[in-house]
Design a protein around this motif. Structure first.
Motif, mmCIF file in Angstrom:
data_model
loop_
_atom_site.group_PDB
_atom_site.id
_atom_site.type_symbol
_atom_site.label_atom_id
_atom_site.label_comp_id
_atom_site.label_asym_id
_atom_site.label_seq_id
_atom_site.Cartn_x
_atom_site.Cartn_y
_atom_site.Cartn_z
ATOM 1 N N TYR A 7 0.846 -1.187 0.000
ATOM 2 C CA TYR A 7 0.000 0.000 0.000
ATOM 3 C C TYR A 7 0.881 1.236 0.000
ATOM 4 O O TYR A 7 2.061 1.183 0.353
ATOM 5 C CB TYR A 7 -0.956 0.012 1.198
ATOM 6 N N TYR B 147 -2.946 4.848 3.896
ATOM 7 C CA TYR B 147 -4.321 4.564 4.288
ATOM 8 C C TYR B 147 -4.750 5.566 5.335
ATOM 9 O O TYR B 147 -3.927 6.194 6.003
ATOM 10 C CB TYR B 147 -4.510 3.128 4.779
ATOM 11 N N GLU C 136 -9.867 4.704 3.738
ATOM 12 C CA GLU C 136 -9.371 4.974 2.388
ATOM 13 C C GLU C 136 -8.010 4.322 2.248
ATOM 14 O O GLU C 136 -7.174 4.433 3.154
ATOM 15 C CB GLU C 136 -9.242 6.487 2.147
ATOM 16 N N VAL C 137 -7.779 3.649 1.119
ATOM 17 C CA VAL C 137 -6.488 2.999 0.870
ATOM 18 C C VAL C 137 -6.047 3.334 -0.548
ATOM 19 O O VAL C 137 -6.828 3.187 -1.489
ATOM 20 C CB VAL C 137 -6.583 1.456 1.021
ATOM 21 N N SER D 85 -3.267 2.070 -3.222
ATOM 22 C CA SER D 85 -2.386 0.918 -3.423
ATOM 23 C C SER D 85 -2.200 0.672 -4.912
ATOM 24 O O SER D 85 -3.076 0.983 -5.725
ATOM 25 C CB SER D 85 -3.002 -0.329 -2.771
#
Length: 142
Positions: free
Chosen positions: A61, A64, A124-125, A127
């Motif tokens: 990722y 986040y 929320e991420v 990646s």
């Protein structure tokens, strides 16, 4: 395992945030655990109702964010697919992060914004990798 397309297509299905961790294994850099149910009361006021535990694992990722729902501003201009689990094509979260970071163009072009919108939290991420979705059979919440 559940396909990401299945999670994106689920309608009237709610999540409750359980936890987030960074296992740092070869397979999982970030794990988000949520309870899921098609009855939101099962997630809030009726803890003995069966719920499903879902692990959303990212092999890598970029960033986040977890925000308590009372402090969430909804992005009216966002373009996304899905309801409680979202894949954004356009979002102010991603735009803001790109502006304030030193990401290379190749990373920006391969980056995806995933949103997991729970009853009391928004996650929320960003990646460059697809998450793996693992479903644990129905349980009774503790």
């Amino acid at each position: 395992r559940m396909e990401i397309s299945t999670l994106l297509s689920m309608k009237d299905y709610d999540f409750a945030f359980v936890n987030i961790s960074e296992p740092r294994t070869n397979e999982t850099a970030l794990r988000i655990t949520v309870y899921g149910s098609d009855h939101d009361t099962s997630l809030l006021v009726a803890p003995n109702e069966p719920v499903t535990t879902i692990h959303i694992d990212f092999p890598s990722y970029i960033t986040y964010s977890v925000t308590y729902d009372d402090y969430t501003l909804w992005d009216e201009d966002a373009v996304f697919q899905g309801e409680s689990f979202r894949l954004y094509q356009q979002s102010s979260f991603m735009d803001s992060f790109i502006r304030s970071s030193c990401l290379e163009k190749t990373i920006i072009e391969s980056m995806h914004h995933y949103g997991i919108h729970c009853i009391e939290h928004s996650i929320e991420v960003l990646s460059t990798s697809l998450p793996t979705i693992k479903v644990v059979p129905s349980i009774t919440k503790e």
